[in-house]
Design an enzyme around this catalytic site. Sequence first.
Site, short mmCIF file in Angstrom:
data_model
loop_
_atom_site.label_atom_id
_atom_site.label_comp_id
_atom_site.label_asym_id
_atom_site.label_seq_id
_atom_site.Cartn_x
_atom_site.Cartn_y
_atom_site.Cartn_z
N ASP A 1 -60.92 60.23 -36.17
CA ASP A 1 -59.84 59.24 -36.35
C ASP A 1 -60.09 58.99 -37.86
N GLY B 1 -35.72 60.70 -41.76
CA GLY B 1 -34.97 59.81 -41.01
C GLY B 1 -35.26 60.00 -39.65
N PRO B 2 -34.05 59.96 -38.61
CA PRO B 2 -34.47 59.61 -37.18
C PRO B 2 -34.71 61.52 -36.64
N SER C 1 -50.83 40.00 -33.64
CA SER C 1 -52.18 39.24 -34.16
C SER C 1 -52.42 40.08 -35.16
N LYS D 1 -46.65 52.38 -45.48
CA LYS D 1 -45.89 53.59 -45.96
C LYS D 1 -45.61 53.30 -47.45
N TYR E 1 -38.03 53.75 -45.05
CA TYR E 1 -38.15 52.14 -45.21
C TYR E 1 -39.37 52.00 -46.03
N GLY F 1 -52.84 64.32 -36.97
CA GLY F 1 -51.61 64.20 -36.10
C GLY F 1 -51.04 65.07 -35.67
N GLY F 2 -51.66 66.48 -35.81
CA GLY F 2 -51.01 67.67 -35.49
C GLY F 2 -51.05 68.04 -34.27
C1 HXC Z 1 -47.10 43.23 -30.29
C2 HXC Z 1 -48.86 44.42 -29.47
C3 HXC Z 1 -47.96 45.51 -29.06
C4 HXC Z 1 -46.53 45.03 -29.07
C5 HXC Z 1 -49.97 46.09 -28.58
N1 HXC Z 1 -50.06 45.04 -29.56
N2 HXC Z 1 -48.79 46.30 -28.50
N3 HXC Z 1 -48.43 43.42 -30.26
N4 HXC Z 1 -46.01 43.87 -29.79
N5 HXC Z 1 -45.59 45.97 -28.41
C6 HXC Z 1 -51.40 44.31 -29.95
C7 HXC Z 1 -52.57 44.30 -28.80
O1 HXC Z 1 -52.25 42.96 -28.26
C8 HXC Z 1 -53.74 44.24 -29.55
O2 HXC Z 1 -53.94 42.91 -30.38
C9 HXC Z 1 -53.31 45.16 -30.76
O3 HXC Z 1 -52.09 45.21 -30.78
C10 HXC Z 1 -54.07 46.52 -30.42
O4 HXC Z 1 -53.46 46.95 -29.04
P1 HXC Z 1 -53.85 48.25 -28.21
O5 HXC Z 1 -53.11 48.17 -26.93
O6 HXC Z 1 -55.20 48.15 -28.22
O7 HXC Z 1 -53.28 49.24 -29.30
P2 HXC Z 1 -54.09 50.55 -29.39
O8 HXC Z 1 -54.74 51.43 -28.22
O9 HXC Z 1 -54.99 50.41 -30.68
O10 HXC Z 1 -52.95 51.52 -30.01
C11 HXC Z 1 -52.21 51.31 -30.95
C12 HXC Z 1 -51.48 52.47 -31.75
C13 HXC Z 1 -50.79 53.30 -30.55
C14 HXC Z 1 -52.76 53.18 -32.20
C15 HXC Z 1 -50.61 52.18 -32.91
O11 HXC Z 1 -49.57 52.77 -30.37
C16 HXC Z 1 -50.78 54.67 -30.83
O12 HXC Z 1 -51.49 55.74 -30.42
N6 HXC Z 1 -49.87 55.24 -31.90
C17 HXC Z 1 -49.74 56.35 -32.36
C18 HXC Z 1 -48.63 57.06 -32.12
C19 HXC Z 1 -47.32 56.37 -32.82
O13 HXC Z 1 -47.33 55.02 -32.81
N7 HXC Z 1 -46.29 56.93 -33.39
C20 HXC Z 1 -45.46 56.41 -33.86
C21 HXC Z 1 -45.21 56.78 -35.31
S1 HXC Z 1 -43.47 56.39 -35.91
P3 HXC Z 1 -55.22 41.83 -30.02
O14 HXC Z 1 -55.21 41.16 -31.29
O15 HXC Z 1 -54.89 41.35 -28.77
O16 HXC Z 1 -56.47 42.77 -29.99
C22 HXC Z 1 -43.33 56.04 -37.44
C23 HXC Z 1 -42.04 55.63 -38.09
C24 HXC Z 1 -40.89 55.80 -37.36
O17 HXC Z 1 -44.57 55.70 -38.20
C25 HXC Z 1 -39.53 55.78 -38.04
C26 HXC Z 1 -38.43 55.98 -37.25
C27 HXC Z 1 -37.27 56.17 -38.11
P1 NAP Z 2 -46.44 61.24 -32.90
O1 NAP Z 2 -46.06 62.42 -32.11
O2 NAP Z 2 -46.71 59.98 -32.31
O3 NAP Z 2 -47.24 61.47 -34.38
C1 NAP Z 2 -48.47 60.40 -34.63
C2 NAP Z 2 -49.78 61.29 -34.51
O4 NAP Z 2 -50.94 60.50 -35.10
C3 NAP Z 2 -50.23 61.49 -32.90
O5 NAP Z 2 -50.52 63.07 -32.91
C4 NAP Z 2 -51.58 60.73 -32.93
O6 NAP Z 2 -52.49 61.60 -32.23
C5 NAP Z 2 -52.22 60.61 -34.21
N1 NAP Z 2 -52.74 59.47 -34.65
C6 NAP Z 2 -52.46 58.12 -34.27
N2 NAP Z 2 -53.81 57.15 -34.64
C7 NAP Z 2 -54.64 58.19 -35.41
C8 NAP Z 2 -55.85 57.97 -35.89
N3 NAP Z 2 -56.33 56.84 -36.11
N4 NAP Z 2 -56.58 58.81 -36.40
C9 NAP Z 2 -55.98 60.29 -36.43
N5 NAP Z 2 -54.67 60.39 -35.92
C10 NAP Z 2 -54.09 59.48 -35.31
O7 NAP Z 2 -45.02 60.62 -33.82
P2 NAP Z 2 -44.13 61.53 -34.93
O8 NAP Z 2 -42.80 61.16 -34.71
O9 NAP Z 2 -44.28 62.99 -34.96
O10 NAP Z 2 -44.56 61.08 -36.17
C11 NAP Z 2 -45.32 61.96 -37.40
C12 NAP Z 2 -44.95 61.19 -38.84
O11 NAP Z 2 -43.57 61.34 -39.03
C13 NAP Z 2 -45.59 59.72 -38.88
O12 NAP Z 2 -46.12 59.61 -40.04
C14 NAP Z 2 -44.52 59.00 -38.74
O13 NAP Z 2 -44.53 57.89 -39.43
C15 NAP Z 2 -43.54 59.91 -39.50
N6 NAP Z 2 -42.06 59.83 -39.19
C16 NAP Z 2 -41.65 60.03 -38.11
C17 NAP Z 2 -40.00 59.81 -37.67
C18 NAP Z 2 -39.52 60.24 -36.36
O14 NAP Z 2 -38.25 59.93 -36.36
N7 NAP Z 2 -39.96 60.64 -35.81
C19 NAP Z 2 -39.21 59.10 -38.89
C20 NAP Z 2 -39.75 58.61 -40.06
C21 NAP Z 2 -41.41 59.08 -40.13
P3 NAP Z 2 -53.71 60.73 -31.39
O15 NAP Z 2 -53.13 59.82 -30.54
O16 NAP Z 2 -54.37 62.13 -30.66
O17 NAP Z 2 -54.79 60.27 -32.27
#
Ligand code: HXC
Ligand code: NAP
Length: 293
Positions: A73, A198-199, A113, A171, A156, A22-23
């Site tokens: 992936d 944190g955030p 789901s 996590k 969390y 995720g770099g």
């Molecule tokens: C409920 C949802 C939904 C939503 C999608 N789905 N969005 N369900 N609420 N808001 C359901 C869909 O209906 C589908 O289910 C399934 O989830 C997959 O949906 P897709 O649209 O196909 O999702 P996908 O393209 O696979 O992408 C999901 C993902 C994407 C990989 C998680 O959001 C992503 O690229 N995330 C990477 C970045 C990211 O999330 N970063 C945040 C990290 S923050 P069905 O059953 O209908 O197929 C973190 C900590 C933060 O980790 C802490 C803060 C303090």
């Molecule tokens: P981000 O930019 O969305 O980073 C997530 C990265 O994961 C993206 O670069 C994404 O790239 C990659 N990723 C998602 N699915 C993947 C898969 N299947 N295989 C390989 N790579 C995948 O969010 P961020 O805030 O920087 O988060 C980084 C880390 O910090 C995460 O572990 C998150 O839980 C943690 N964190 C963040 C916060 C915050 O406040 N930002 C707080 C607590 C913890 P692609 O879409 O190109 O795959």
Amino acid sequence: MTYQQPMFKNEELKDKVIVVTGGGSGLGEAMTRYFLQLGAKVVITSRKLEKLTATAEKLQKETGGEVLTVACDVREYKAVENMLAETLKRFGKVDVLVNNAAGNFISPTERLSARAFDIIIDIVLKGSKNCTLAFGKHWIKEKQAVSTVLNIVTTYAWTGSAYVVPSATAKAGVLAMTRSLAVEWAKYGIRMNAIAPGPFPTKGAWDRLLPGELKEKFDIKKKVPLKRVGEHQELANLAAYLVSDYSAYVNGEVITIDGGEWLQGAGEFNMLEAVPQELWDMLEMMIRAKKKE
Ligand code: HXC
Ligand code: NAP
């Protein structure tokens, strides 16, 4: 501000080869930039090669460092093995793995789901396991003297959190893996640590977790005793320390960097922060009067 500045000043990571999953964005990008500034060679991996290439070009120009991009992936063990092979082909070795890739849905759990729940568990827990297992096997087979894994979790992971249940569950698993392998693999020279941020505003996490008006509605700074969010450089500083040889005796640790946020939610009487001084005067009088009764 000091905390916005790079902490190390020399090439403290020179000759290290570091893989950051995720770099290509957010905190992964911030850590990569600083590792490059400190002399490391960095491999950034995620699903989207275009995004990785753009980030790599930008960071190479900024730092003069060397970046390899590999589409991977982390849910697929074969893809992870291929990413490791590409890393070894280019750099001949690997010293550090940063498990940073993640996904998250903010949602009432009953609305998810089974597949949606699986997607998050697969990226966060299975993905971290896939990378850790592939890299660990390699280091053990090669009898590499020093190597380290840094897992990015969240606070969390131990408190749990409503509305991000798949992420919290996954996590927590990553944290358990960190502590378990810190003991089991220490004999192979492999250190395992975690950071719980944190955030730290990033586009990936924050636009998804607090879209639209939610950002204004829930001023996240108010939840933090230090009344601010994190700066990417201060997280990068901590990560650089934990992957460097300066932290050689730190093993099995999770370091929280959240301005005191999770503890503010935890302490029984922390809500009394809202009591103004005048009210404290009155409360004290009432409490002392009670003692005399
Ligand atoms: C409920 C949802 C939904 C939503 C999608 N789905 N969005 N369900 N609420 N808001 C359901 C869909 O209906 C589908 O289910 C399934 O989830 C997959 O949906 P897709 O649209 O196909 O999702 P996908 O393209 O696979 O992408 C999901 C993902 C994407 C990989 C998680 O959001 C992503 O690229 N995330 C990477 C970045 C990211 O999330 N970063 C945040 C990290 S923050 P069905 O059953 O209908 O197929 C973190 C900590 C933060 O980790 C802490 C803060 C303090
Ligand atoms: P981000 O930019 O969305 O980073 C997530 C990265 O994961 C993206 O670069 C994404 O790239 C990659 N990723 C998602 N699915 C993947 C898969 N299947 N295989 C390989 N790579 C995948 O969010 P961020 O805030 O920087 O988060 C980084 C880390 O910090 C995460 O572990 C998150 O839980 C943690 N964190 C963040 C916060 C915050 O406040 N930002 C707080 C607590 C913890 P692609 O879409 O190109 O795959």
